[in-house]
Design an enzyme around this catalytic site. Structure first.
Site, short mmCIF file in Angstrom:
data_model
loop_
_atom_site.label_atom_id
_atom_site.label_comp_id
_atom_site.label_asym_id
_atom_site.label_seq_id
_atom_site.Cartn_x
_atom_site.Cartn_y
_atom_site.Cartn_z
N ALA A 178 -2.47 4.48 -17.59
CA ALA A 178 -2.30 5.11 -18.59
C ALA A 178 -1.02 5.69 -19.23
CB ALA A 178 -3.58 6.00 -19.00
N ASP A 186 -24.43 -13.26 -37.68
CA ASP A 186 -24.67 -12.32 -38.55
C ASP A 186 -26.17 -12.55 -38.89
OD1 ASP A 186 -24.08 -10.32 -40.34
OD2 ASP A 186 -23.93 -11.63 -42.07
#
Lengths: 199, 199
Positions: free
Chosen positions: A11, A71
């Site tokens: 990080a 979808d």
């Protein structure tokens, strides 16, 4: 170059590189942020096909690998096909299954059983770089019940009674539902296509 | 097609698609697994350049976007350049900073101060699809101390005293370390290159 992947999971390093590349109007992404870029692909299409393709093609265009997107939704004949592509957010962006079902049942109040026909539709889109998008559509016919019943599944399952059954989708065991579901039917088409590709 | 991305964050759907595509010898990845594919890019090179390029080129080849990767380590002259590319795992795959420092200090036992010269090296590799990989190398010269000192930083910082300082890297404030570090030096070269590219 306007974007660059930083191959690190550290990080601290990532933060440093992000600030560095920002000076050059470049966006730096860490390896664990690869998916975040696609969070804002909106389902702005007016058909299931459009929405599935929008997602699959956007991601395939970026990653240059085959991508499958789906979808799906519920089409109610007495409501001229609604909620359709808006199924997940029919009662608002909060996407509450309960609120969506309440809205549908309210709109169908007084509509007799014979006119409560509906179908669950699923469209799978497979986008491959440099090739036409393939679509597989599946559906399961049924009727909208008067009240929600059953605890399995999700979405509109408790108010949808598939043809040939005396139970709602939410009353079927998951394995049984998966055998007749709209997604299963679409996958049958996908399977056929894959087999043809493999020839 | 031997791999396909499934554009869903729904764990149930993903599991179903993974099993489905497995029948066709295809590996299906979910959107939040995009980085997992690169976990097994091993640092098998014998130079920092090789290791950084290996990672950057593998990921750039898959994603078709620019990727930056870095490799860095400590070169000790009295140890013929060791631990070098093995810096992170010098005392074993457990990758313990303490064990690594202990090993180095033991190997240097009896070596006089004047012969304890060493340097931290950082190589950044930028791979862009269809272009030659760019390398930026930075280093900071110093000596290995007799005992670890300081709490900042990580890795070999507590036993490395940079040239011109009476403190170890781990005794310097992070901002001060970042000004002289091997990564900073490599980034100066990267910056120069980016500016040339922008012309």
């Amino acid at each position: 170059m306007n974007k660059i992947i930083i191959a690190t999971k550290n990080a601290g390093k990532l933060k440093e590189f992000k600030a560095f590349f920002e000076q050059y109007d470049m966006t730096a992404y860490g390896l664990d942020e690869l998916d975040k870029q696609f969070d804002d692909v909106e389902e702005t299409g007016t058909t299931f096909e459009e929405n599935a393709a929008l997602k699959a093609e956007t991601i395939a265009g970026f990653l240059q690998v085959p991508v499958l997107a789906d979808d799906s939704g519920l089409e109610i004949d007495a409501l001229e096909g609604r909620p359709g592509v808006y199924s997940a957010r029919y009662a608002g962006e909060a996407k509450s299954d309960q609120a969506n079902m309440d809205k549908v049942l309210e709109e169908l109040q007084g509509v007799p059983a014979a006119e409560r026909t509906a179908r669950f539709v699923c469209v799978l889109a497979v986008s491959q770089p440099g090739k036409e998008t393939f679509y597989a559509r599946g559906h399961v016919e049924g009727v909208i019940t008067e009240v929600p019943q059953g605890e399995h599944g999700f979405g509109y399952d408790p108010v949808f009674q598939p043809e040939g059954y005396e139970k709602t989708m939410a009353q079927l065991e998951p394995a049984e539902k998966n055998q007749i579901s709209h997604r299963k039917q679409a996958m049958v088409h996908l399977e056929k296509w894959l087999n043809e590709q493999a020839k």
